[in-house]
Motif scaffolding. Structure first.
Motif, PDB file in Angstrom:
ATOM      1  N   UNK A 135       0.864  -1.173   0.000  1.00  0.00           N
ATOM      2  CA  UNK A 135       0.000   0.000   0.000  1.00  0.00           C
ATOM      3  C   UNK A 135       0.903   1.225   0.000  1.00  0.00           C
ATOM      4  N   UNK A 136       0.409   2.342  -0.523  1.00  0.00           N
ATOM      5  CA  UNK A 136       1.222   3.553  -0.607  1.00  0.00           C
ATOM      6  C   UNK A 136       1.301   4.318   0.721  1.00  0.00           C
ATOM      7  N   UNK A 137       1.860   3.690   1.733  1.00  0.00           N
ATOM      8  CA  UNK A 137       1.996   4.330   3.038  1.00  0.00           C
ATOM      9  C   UNK A 137       1.922   3.309   4.154  1.00  0.00           C
ATOM     10  N   UNK A 138       2.221   3.752   5.340  1.00  0.00           N
ATOM     11  CA  UNK A 138       2.232   2.895   6.518  1.00  0.00           C
ATOM     12  C   UNK A 138       0.814   2.581   6.983  1.00  0.00           C
ATOM     13  N   UNK A 139       0.650   1.386   7.539  1.00  0.00           N
ATOM     14  CA  UNK A 139      -0.648   1.013   8.096  1.00  0.00           C
ATOM     15  C   UNK A 139      -0.567   0.795   9.607  1.00  0.00           C
ATOM     16  N   UNK A 140       0.644   0.793  10.160  1.00  0.00           N
ATOM     17  CA  UNK A 140       0.833   0.547  11.606  1.00  0.00           C
ATOM     18  C   UNK A 140       0.055   1.577  12.415  1.00  0.00           C
ATOM     19  N   UNK A 141      -0.551   1.168  13.510  1.00  0.00           N
ATOM     20  CA  UNK A 141      -0.430  -0.092  14.241  1.00  0.00           C
ATOM     21  C   UNK A 141      -1.378  -1.184  13.743  1.00  0.00           C
ATOM     22  N   UNK A 142      -2.127  -0.927  12.685  1.00  0.00           N
ATOM     23  CA  UNK A 142      -3.030  -1.932  12.144  1.00  0.00           C
ATOM     24  C   UNK A 142      -2.274  -2.867  11.211  1.00  0.00           C
ATOM     25  N   UNK A 143      -2.970  -3.814  10.619  1.00  0.00           N
ATOM     26  CA  UNK A 143      -2.345  -4.830   9.780  1.00  0.00           C
ATOM     27  C   UNK A 143      -3.049  -4.907   8.431  1.00  0.00           C
ATOM     28  N   UNK A 144      -2.263  -5.030   7.363  1.00  0.00           N
ATOM     29  CA  UNK A 144      -2.774  -5.228   6.010  1.00  0.00           C
ATOM     30  C   UNK A 144      -2.997  -6.726   5.828  1.00  0.00           C
ATOM     31  N   UNK A 145      -4.235  -7.103   5.457  1.00  0.00           N
ATOM     32  CA  UNK A 145      -4.607  -8.511   5.331  1.00  0.00           C
ATOM     33  C   UNK A 145      -5.529  -8.714   4.131  1.00  0.00           C
ATOM     34  N   UNK A 146      -5.701  -9.966   3.771  1.00  0.00           N
ATOM     35  CA  UNK A 146      -6.609 -10.308   2.693  1.00  0.00           C
ATOM     36  C   UNK A 146      -7.386 -11.565   2.998  1.00  0.00           C
ATOM     37  N   UNK A 147      -8.519 -11.680   2.358  1.00  0.00           N
ATOM     38  CA  UNK A 147      -9.379 -12.857   2.431  1.00  0.00           C
ATOM     39  C   UNK A 147      -9.645 -13.281   0.995  1.00  0.00           C
ATOM     40  N   UNK A 148      -9.294 -14.527   0.666  1.00  0.00           N
ATOM     41  CA  UNK A 148      -9.499 -15.019  -0.690  1.00  0.00           C
ATOM     42  C   UNK A 148     -10.734 -15.902  -0.764  1.00  0.00           C
ATOM     43  N   UNK A 157      -0.700 -12.137  -6.748  1.00  0.00           N
ATOM     44  CA  UNK A 157      -0.364 -10.793  -7.197  1.00  0.00           C
ATOM     45  C   UNK A 157       0.842 -10.237  -6.449  1.00  0.00           C
ATOM     46  N   UNK A 158       1.513  -9.324  -7.132  1.00  0.00           N
ATOM     47  CA  UNK A 158       2.669  -8.670  -6.544  1.00  0.00           C
ATOM     48  C   UNK A 158       2.684  -7.224  -7.004  1.00  0.00           C
ATOM     49  N   UNK A 159       2.933  -6.304  -6.065  1.00  0.00           N
ATOM     50  CA  UNK A 159       3.025  -4.897  -6.433  1.00  0.00           C
ATOM     51  C   UNK A 159       2.137  -4.009  -5.583  1.00  0.00           C
ATOM     52  N   UNK A 160       1.947  -2.811  -6.066  1.00  0.00           N
ATOM     53  CA  UNK A 160       1.245  -1.761  -5.326  1.00  0.00           C
ATOM     54  C   UNK A 160      -0.257  -1.776  -5.598  1.00  0.00           C
ATOM     55  N   UNK A 161      -1.022  -1.730  -4.538  1.00  0.00           N
ATOM     56  CA  UNK A 161      -2.474  -1.549  -4.612  1.00  0.00           C
ATOM     57  C   UNK A 161      -2.699  -0.049  -4.497  1.00  0.00           C
ATOM     58  N   UNK A 162      -3.481   0.509  -5.404  1.00  0.00           N
ATOM     59  CA  UNK A 162      -3.682   1.959  -5.456  1.00  0.00           C
ATOM     60  C   UNK A 162      -5.169   2.313  -5.341  1.00  0.00           C
ATOM     61  N   UNK A 163      -5.431   3.561  -4.965  1.00  0.00           N
ATOM     62  CA  UNK A 163      -6.820   4.018  -4.988  1.00  0.00           C
ATOM     63  C   UNK A 163      -7.382   3.893  -6.402  1.00  0.00           C
ATOM     64  N   UNK A 164      -8.628   3.515  -6.504  1.00  0.00           N
ATOM     65  CA  UNK A 164      -9.270   3.338  -7.806  1.00  0.00           C
ATOM     66  C   UNK A 164      -9.897   4.656  -8.229  1.00  0.00           C
ATOM     67  N   UNK A 165      -9.295   5.253  -9.219  1.00  0.00           N
ATOM     68  CA  UNK A 165      -9.834   6.478  -9.795  1.00  0.00           C
ATOM     69  C   UNK A 165     -10.100   6.173 -11.257  1.00  0.00           C
ATOM     70  N   UNK A 166     -11.358   6.213 -11.629  1.00  0.00           N
ATOM     71  CA  UNK A 166     -11.711   5.859 -12.998  1.00  0.00           C
ATOM     72  C   UNK A 166     -11.103   6.854 -13.974  1.00  0.00           C
ATOM     73  N   UNK A 167     -10.398   6.280 -14.957  1.00  0.00           N
ATOM     74  CA  UNK A 167      -9.823   7.081 -16.045  1.00  0.00           C
ATOM     75  C   UNK A 167     -10.093   6.366 -17.346  1.00  0.00           C
ATOM     76  N   UNK A 168      -9.870   7.052 -18.441  1.00  0.00           N
ATOM     77  CA  UNK A 168     -10.078   6.453 -19.747  1.00  0.00           C
ATOM     78  C   UNK A 168      -9.106   5.301 -19.984  1.00  0.00           C
ATOM     79  N   UNK A 169      -7.943   5.327 -19.348  1.00  0.00           N
ATOM     80  CA  UNK A 169      -6.932   4.298 -19.563  1.00  0.00           C
ATOM     81  C   UNK A 169      -7.262   2.998 -18.846  1.00  0.00           C
ATOM     82  N   UNK A 170      -8.049   3.068 -17.775  1.00  0.00           N
ATOM     83  CA  UNK A 170      -8.348   1.865 -16.993  1.00  0.00           C
ATOM     84  C   UNK A 170      -9.468   1.092 -17.635  1.00  0.00           C
TER      85      UNK A 170
END
Length: 172
Positions: A135-148, A157-170
């Motif tokens: 993620x683009x920044x610290x999350x402490x003291x919380x934890x970044x997690x996922x549920x599949x 997946x590998x890499x940066x998760x970003x805010x979703x801003x609709x653009x013509x390119x997406x």
């Protein structure tokens, strides 16, 4: 405690904002996860409220679209907010379970969250599912997690998760 879960409606917006302000205070806007919400509408079909029998707002859960490293659209849970004097009475857990069911039914392969490990682990959220995501920044003291919901939907997946801003390119 008796309460009803329902889809968030437009008329709930002011009560939800008040509830989130009460639950998290003004510092919430300085957290990394806030950039995923600032100026970005929530996934309205995945936002739910807990209402008293009189229709009073007791709790709320929202999900936000995110841009995954592969260019696809994912979803992030949060915030989950419950009136402070009603915490521990099952409202939050009911909202989370309902929200997870909604995201699964909507066809998402999984859900991301920045939250308290002790609270969200019983729902199946795990750090190892997002070990290669950032993620683009610290999350402490919380934890970044996922549920599949689908095997490796997040963990492949590998890499940066970003805010979703609709653009013509997406094209998500």
């Amino acid at each position: 405690m008796n309460f009803t879960l329902s889809d968030e409606a437009v008329e709930h917006a002011a009560a939800i904002e008040s509830l989130v302000d009460t639950a998290f205070g003004p510092a919430r806007k300085t957290r990394t996860v806030y950039q995923f919400r600032d100026g970005i509408p929530p996934a309205t079909n995945l936002c739910y409220v807990a209402l008293s029998n009189d229709g009073d707002m007791l709790g709320s859960i929202r999900f936000w679209p995110v841009l995954m490293p592969d260019g696809g659209q994912g979803v992030m849970l949060g915030p989950l907010a419950v009136l402070p004097d009603l915490r521990g009475q099952g409202i939050g857990k009911a909202l989370v379970a309902h929200g997870i069911a909604g995201t699964r039914a909507a066809g998402y392969g999984g859900v991301l969250i920045v939250g308290d490990r002790g609270y969200y682990a019983p729902f199946g959220f795990r750090e190892e599912k997002v070990a290669n995501l950032e993620l683009p920044g610290s999350v402490a003291p919380l934890t970044f997690m996922g549920l599949e919901f689908e095997e490796a939907s997040l963990s492949r997946l590998s890499g940066m998760v970003l805010p979703f801003r609709e653009t013509a390119e997406q094209s998500v």
